[in-house]
Design an enzyme around this catalytic site. Structure first.
Site, PDB file in Angstrom:
ATOM      1  CE  LYS A  76      11.374   6.358   7.583  1.00 18.91           C
ATOM      2  NZ  LYS A  76      11.396   5.292   6.577  1.00 18.91           N
ATOM      3  CE1 TYR A 112       8.810   6.930  10.040  1.00 24.19           C
ATOM      4  CE2 TYR A 112       9.057   9.315  10.140  1.00 24.19           C
ATOM      5  CZ  TYR A 112       8.757   8.170   9.430  1.00 24.19           C
ATOM      6  OH  TYR A 112       8.427   8.262   8.099  1.00 24.19           O
ATOM      7  NE  ARG A 172      -0.403   0.735   4.857  1.00 21.51           N
ATOM      8  CZ  ARG A 172      -0.810   0.660   6.113  1.00 21.51           C
ATOM      9  NH1 ARG A 172      -1.870  -0.056   6.404  1.00 21.51           N
ATOM     10  NH2 ARG A 172      -0.173   1.289   7.074  1.00 21.51           N
TER      11      ARG A 172
HETATM   12  P1  NAD Z   1       2.197   2.874   4.918  1.00 23.87           P
HETATM   13  O1  NAD Z   1       2.014   2.619   6.362  1.00 23.87           O
HETATM   14  O2  NAD Z   1       1.006   3.042   4.059  1.00 23.87           O
HETATM   15  O3  NAD Z   1       3.146   1.770   4.258  1.00 23.87           O
HETATM   16  C1  NAD Z   1       4.192   1.162   4.916  1.00 23.87           C
HETATM   17  C2  NAD Z   1       4.248  -0.274   4.473  1.00 23.87           C
HETATM   18  O4  NAD Z   1       5.345  -0.929   5.136  1.00 23.87           O
HETATM   19  C3  NAD Z   1       2.979  -1.031   4.861  1.00 23.87           C
HETATM   20  O5  NAD Z   1       2.505  -1.756   3.752  1.00 23.87           O
HETATM   21  C4  NAD Z   1       3.447  -1.946   5.971  1.00 23.87           C
HETATM   22  O6  NAD Z   1       2.708  -3.149   6.068  1.00 23.87           O
HETATM   23  C5  NAD Z   1       4.882  -2.201   5.550  1.00 23.87           C
HETATM   24  N1  NAD Z   1       5.676  -2.737   6.649  1.00 23.87           N
HETATM   25  C6  NAD Z   1       5.696  -2.306   7.931  1.00 23.87           C
HETATM   26  N2  NAD Z   1       6.504  -3.070   8.660  1.00 23.87           N
HETATM   27  C7  NAD Z   1       7.005  -4.020   7.823  1.00 23.87           C
HETATM   28  C8  NAD Z   1       7.887  -5.108   7.991  1.00 23.87           C
HETATM   29  N3  NAD Z   1       8.417  -5.376   9.187  1.00 23.87           N
HETATM   30  N4  NAD Z   1       8.199  -5.869   6.935  1.00 23.87           N
HETATM   31  C9  NAD Z   1       7.647  -5.608   5.711  1.00 23.87           C
HETATM   32  N5  NAD Z   1       6.793  -4.594   5.494  1.00 23.87           N
HETATM   33  C10 NAD Z   1       6.478  -3.811   6.549  1.00 23.87           C
HETATM   34  O7  NAD Z   1       3.096   4.180   4.857  1.00 23.87           O
HETATM   35  P2  NAD Z   1       3.695   5.012   3.637  1.00 23.87           P
HETATM   36  O8  NAD Z   1       3.347   6.410   3.905  1.00 23.87           O
HETATM   37  O9  NAD Z   1       3.390   4.411   2.332  1.00 23.87           O
HETATM   38  O10 NAD Z   1       5.252   4.848   3.975  1.00 23.87           O
HETATM   39  C11 NAD Z   1       6.210   4.303   3.074  1.00 23.87           C
HETATM   40  C12 NAD Z   1       7.580   4.800   3.498  1.00 23.87           C
HETATM   41  O11 NAD Z   1       7.634   6.232   3.340  1.00 23.87           O
HETATM   42  C13 NAD Z   1       7.889   4.527   4.969  1.00 23.87           C
HETATM   43  O12 NAD Z   1       9.242   4.180   5.109  1.00 23.87           O
HETATM   44  C14 NAD Z   1       7.625   5.871   5.613  1.00 23.87           C
HETATM   45  O13 NAD Z   1       8.354   6.019   6.802  1.00 23.87           O
HETATM   46  C15 NAD Z   1       8.082   6.821   4.530  1.00 23.87           C
HETATM   47  N6  NAD Z   1       7.537   8.176   4.645  1.00 23.87           N
HETATM   48  C16 NAD Z   1       6.207   8.403   4.528  1.00 23.87           C
HETATM   49  C17 NAD Z   1       5.744   9.719   4.632  1.00 23.87           C
HETATM   50  C18 NAD Z   1       4.285  10.067   4.476  1.00 23.87           C
HETATM   51  O14 NAD Z   1       3.933  11.240   4.639  1.00 23.87           O
HETATM   52  N7  NAD Z   1       3.417   9.150   4.146  1.00 23.87           N
HETATM   53  C19 NAD Z   1       6.643  10.759   4.875  1.00 23.87           C
HETATM   54  C20 NAD Z   1       7.982  10.470   4.991  1.00 23.87           C
HETATM   55  C21 NAD Z   1       8.444   9.175   4.873  1.00 23.87           C
END
Ligand code: NAD
Length: 247
Positions: free
Chosen positions: A158, A154, A14
């Protein structure tokens, strides 16, 4: 552009990971769709990519578990013979002031975001070397550079990913392997939807582009860094944040 390449995207069921897998597949890469618990969503993505004429493989593994990572990589190699692109995207965020963070919570957050990248990358490096080059792209966060209240664990993980990126770029440059980070700002996914409630106006005001980002906008940066067009780019961090860090 990426025809003949094999990509592993962690946490791809996702959000941003899903958009990255879709973007890489649209450009011709065979994509290994890693997930930990969301089997239904991951399977749906695999079917979607196949329906578009692409190649995709369902890969269950908790990225923070070495045994599961090793087994996942072995399955990809059995299927496609190797790996060219690794996107360390899997991540979790929890909310707590540092004084209230338990050791278990600290380790959970560090383990998925940082140890997961370490385990996947270490397992993939010999495969990239065997191909004569490759791409590693780590999804960090704006929080790594700006800090984030109630997210010390977090932001620490990062920020660690940035040091990981820069150091590994130096180690792997001689093998033709580039290592870069992409740091999203506020992107509309399940991770931030609830946290956004009641704060949307404030967030928009902090962002020069005055809107939140879409997963596809992060994916576009990843596709570029994965491509031949980024052949001379390594050890960088690309902010995809609508100007949030600067603003
Ligand atoms: P999300 O929660 O929708 O997706 C994260 C995915 O990682 C999920 O599908 C989850 O099941 C998977 N996951 C979690 N733990 C896991 C594990 N141990 N093994 C395998 N898969 C695992 O969040 P997102 O927003 O799509 O985040 C994706 C990346 O982007 C992340 O690293 C997040 O920290 C980073 N990020 C997101 C944002 C934001 O605003 N959404 C901002 C900065 C960084």
């Amino acid at each position: 552009m990426l025809t003949g390449k094999v990509a592993l995207i962690t946490g791809a069921a996702r959000g941003i990971g899903r958009a990255i897998a879709t973007g890489l597949a649209e450009h011709g890469a065979a994509v290994a769709v890693n997930y930990r618990t969301s089997e239904g969503a991951a399977l749906e993505l695999v079917k979607e990519i196949e329906a578009q004429g692409g190649e995709a493989l369902l890969c269950r593994a908790d990225v923070s578990d070495r045994g599961q990572v090793t087994a996942m990589i072995a399955t990809i190699v059995d299927t496609w013979g190797g790996i060219d692109i690794l996107v360390n995207n899997a991540g979790i965020m929890e909310d707590n002031f540092l004084v209230d963070i338990t050791l278990e919570e600290w380790e959970r957050v560090i383990n998925v975001n940082l140890r997961g990248a370490f385990l996947c990358t270490q397992a993939v490096i010999p495969l990239l070397q065997a191909r004569g080059g490759g791409r590693i792209i780590n999804i960090s966060s704006q929080a790594a550079l700006a800090g984030s209240r109630r997210h010390v664990h977090y932001a620490t993980a990062k920020a660690g990913l940035l040091g990981f990126t820069y150091s590994l770029a130096k180690e792997l440059g001689p093998y033709g392997i580039t290592v870069n980070a992409v740091s999203p700002g506020r992107i509309v996914t399940d991770m931030i939807k609830e946290r956004m409630q009641g704060r949307e106006e404030e967030w928009l005001q902090q962002t020069p582009l005055q809107r939140l980002g879409e997963p596809e906008e992060v994916a576009a940066a990843v596709v570029f860094l994965a491509s031949e067009k980024a052949s001379y780019i390594t050890g960088t961090n690309l902010q995809v944040d609508g100007g949030l860090l600067m603003g």
